[in-house]
Design a protein around this motif. Structure first.
Motif, mmCIF file in Angstrom:
data_model
loop_
_atom_site.group_PDB
_atom_site.id
_atom_site.type_symbol
_atom_site.label_atom_id
_atom_site.label_comp_id
_atom_site.label_asym_id
_atom_site.label_seq_id
_atom_site.Cartn_x
_atom_site.Cartn_y
_atom_site.Cartn_z
ATOM 1 N N UNK A 327 0.902 -1.548 0.045
ATOM 2 C CA UNK A 327 0.282 0.268 -0.407
ATOM 3 C C UNK A 327 0.781 1.111 0.308
ATOM 4 N N UNK A 328 1.941 1.366 -0.105
ATOM 5 C CA UNK A 328 3.285 2.061 0.514
ATOM 6 C C UNK A 328 3.069 2.358 -1.819
ATOM 7 N N UNK A 329 3.017 4.049 -1.449
ATOM 8 C CA UNK A 329 3.532 4.138 -2.523
ATOM 9 C C UNK A 329 4.390 4.993 -3.539
ATOM 10 N N UNK A 330 4.807 4.616 -4.371
ATOM 11 C CA UNK A 330 5.949 5.253 -5.286
ATOM 12 C C UNK A 330 6.417 6.468 -4.993
ATOM 13 N N UNK A 331 5.836 7.518 -4.338
ATOM 14 C CA UNK A 331 6.013 8.604 -4.374
ATOM 15 C C UNK A 331 6.333 8.505 -3.194
ATOM 16 N N UNK A 332 5.675 7.586 -2.346
ATOM 17 C CA UNK A 332 6.153 8.093 -1.158
ATOM 18 C C UNK A 332 7.748 7.267 -0.810
ATOM 19 N N UNK A 333 7.995 6.007 -1.150
ATOM 20 C CA UNK A 333 9.082 5.361 -0.992
ATOM 21 C C UNK A 333 9.866 6.479 -1.564
ATOM 22 N N UNK A 334 9.687 7.589 -2.036
ATOM 23 C CA UNK A 334 10.905 8.371 -3.250
ATOM 24 C C UNK A 334 10.689 9.764 -1.933
ATOM 25 N N UNK A 335 10.081 10.047 -1.241
ATOM 26 C CA UNK A 335 10.135 11.082 -0.963
ATOM 27 C C UNK A 335 10.837 10.848 0.476
ATOM 28 N N UNK A 336 10.775 8.873 0.907
ATOM 29 C CA UNK A 336 11.113 9.525 2.800
ATOM 30 C C UNK A 336 12.550 8.175 2.354
ATOM 31 N N UNK A 337 13.438 8.101 0.626
ATOM 32 C CA UNK A 337 14.260 7.487 0.315
ATOM 33 C C UNK A 337 14.759 8.925 0.032
ATOM 34 N N UNK A 338 14.715 9.826 0.033
ATOM 35 C CA UNK A 338 15.041 11.134 -0.520
ATOM 36 C C UNK A 338 15.960 12.075 1.164
ATOM 37 N N UNK A 339 15.866 11.348 1.856
ATOM 38 C CA UNK A 339 16.329 11.801 2.951
ATOM 39 C C UNK A 339 18.000 11.088 3.384
ATOM 40 N N UNK A 340 18.095 10.268 2.421
ATOM 41 C CA UNK A 340 19.978 9.694 2.109
ATOM 42 C C UNK A 340 20.706 10.528 1.213
ATOM 43 N N UNK A 341 20.042 11.732 0.811
ATOM 44 C CA UNK A 341 20.718 12.446 0.369
ATOM 45 C C UNK A 341 21.522 13.688 1.027
ATOM 46 N N UNK A 342 20.778 13.633 1.913
ATOM 47 C CA UNK A 342 20.898 14.730 3.306
ATOM 48 C C UNK A 342 22.954 14.614 3.180
#
Length: 342
Positions: A327-342
């Motif tokens: 149920x976790x949409x791709x846009x949510x996965x990308x949004x959360x994973x963006x923290x790794x770019x910090x």
């Protein structure tokens, strides 16, 4: 009050510090509380800052207790509040919020457009989403990346975009953040008249360190299982695997479920820490050789700033594809994973 100097700044001007005037803060999380104190300490909120903590939010009481004994002059707190303060309180120069995606906040902006300035504090990764939306060339509904909005909610988010853009154009929108912001977004936001001020937890750095962590490995817990974004079983197994290198200190997220925490704590090499105040306030005693691990999270950026002088390392781990729930949409996965770019 409006006649005082440094109440507003014209678009393109820097913000002189300390600023005069009165600020009213609506804080809905411990991070927002800490960010409000940092903003006041940096001289950006005004001579006097009244913080209204949202009642019932997990972790607020302990954070308040800790902060109230050490806040800088000019900061005061009200009792826990259940209603957001109006953007038009008499004598107020700055209305300060953390969650600009909140429907409650947005309805206030529609019903009572502020006469003064609006200041947005850190609210995790959502702060970067807000900046990107406001820097967009086309109108963007301001809605949480994880939300599946109704038509009415999208309309409210779109109307809020126009309100905040008008505030930017008149030099009356300030975002105060510890998160790194992409250069293109920063330039566009400021060109449109917004003010963007960064910090490195300078006020917190002046405060005494009150907690010592001896374990070589520290793991900052995630709310993803509690939020239904990832499966709990592989998450617990991963946490247990961290003990391969020795004892682990586990600092739970304030929303983690008791059953998941009890399963994690069952491992004999894991020291479960009681949730008290934000980890940004708790992990300042770490030293070279200690490591902090976490899944994609705001703390990668915030703790990275705080721990840089200490020599301790913070390591972010990508979420394996098989952990995500269907149920976790791709846009949510990308949004959360963006923290790794910090």
């Amino acid at each position: 009050m409006i006649g005082e100097r440094n109440i507003f700044c014209r678009p393109g001007e820097g913000l002189a510090r300390p600023r005069s005037g009165q600020a009213v803060v609506w804080a809905e999380s411990p991070l927002q509380l800490l960010s409000a104190v940092e903003g006041h300490g940096a001289g950006l909120l005004g001579r006097n800052t009244v913080i209204h903590p949202r009642a019932g939010s997990v972790g607020m009481s302990s954070t308040l207790t800790s902060l109230m004994s050490q806040v800088p002059d000019g900061v005061s707190f009200t009792a826990g509040a259940s209603r957001i303060p109006s953007p038009r309180i008499p004598g107020m120069d700055r209305w300060v919020i953390g969650d600009a995606f909140s429907g409650t906040v947005q309805r206030q902006l529609m019903v009572r457009p502020p006469n003064g300035e609006v200041v947005v504090l850190d609210d995790g990764l959502a702060t970067r989403s807000l900046l990107a939306g406001l820097a967009s060339e086309r109108p963007v509904p301001l809605i949480r990346p994880r939300a599946t909005p109704t038509a009415a909610r999208r309309s409210l988010g779109l109307a809020t975009w126009f309100v905040l853009r008008r505030l930017m154009q008149s030099g009356r929108l300030l975002v105060f953040t510890a998160l790194p912001v992409a250069g293109q977004v920063r330039r566009r936001f400021t060109q449109l008249g917004g003010h963007l001020e960064s910090h490195r937890f300078e006020w917190l750095d002046t405060q005494p360190v009150t907690e010592v962590v001896n374990e070589p490995t520290v793991l900052v817990g995630s709310a993803m299982p509690a939020d239904g974004l990832i499966d709990g079983d592989p998450y617990v197994d991963w946490v247990h695997s961290m003990t391969d290198d020795g004892p682990v200190a586990y600092f739970p997220h304030r929303r983690e479920e008791p059953d998941v925490l009890s399963r994690i704590a069952a491992h004999p090499l894991i020291q479960m820490k009681e949730h008290t105040v934000p980890v940004e306030m708790r992990l300042r005693s770490l030293h070279p050789g200690q490591q902090v691990h976490c899944l994609p999270s705001t703390v990668l950026a915030s703790l990275g700033l705080i721990l840089a002088p200490s020599g301790a390392r913070i390591i972010g781990h990508a979420v394996p594809e098989q952990w995500w729930t269907p149920s976790t949409p791709d846009r949510v996965r990308r949004h959360l994973s963006s923290a790794l770019d910090s």
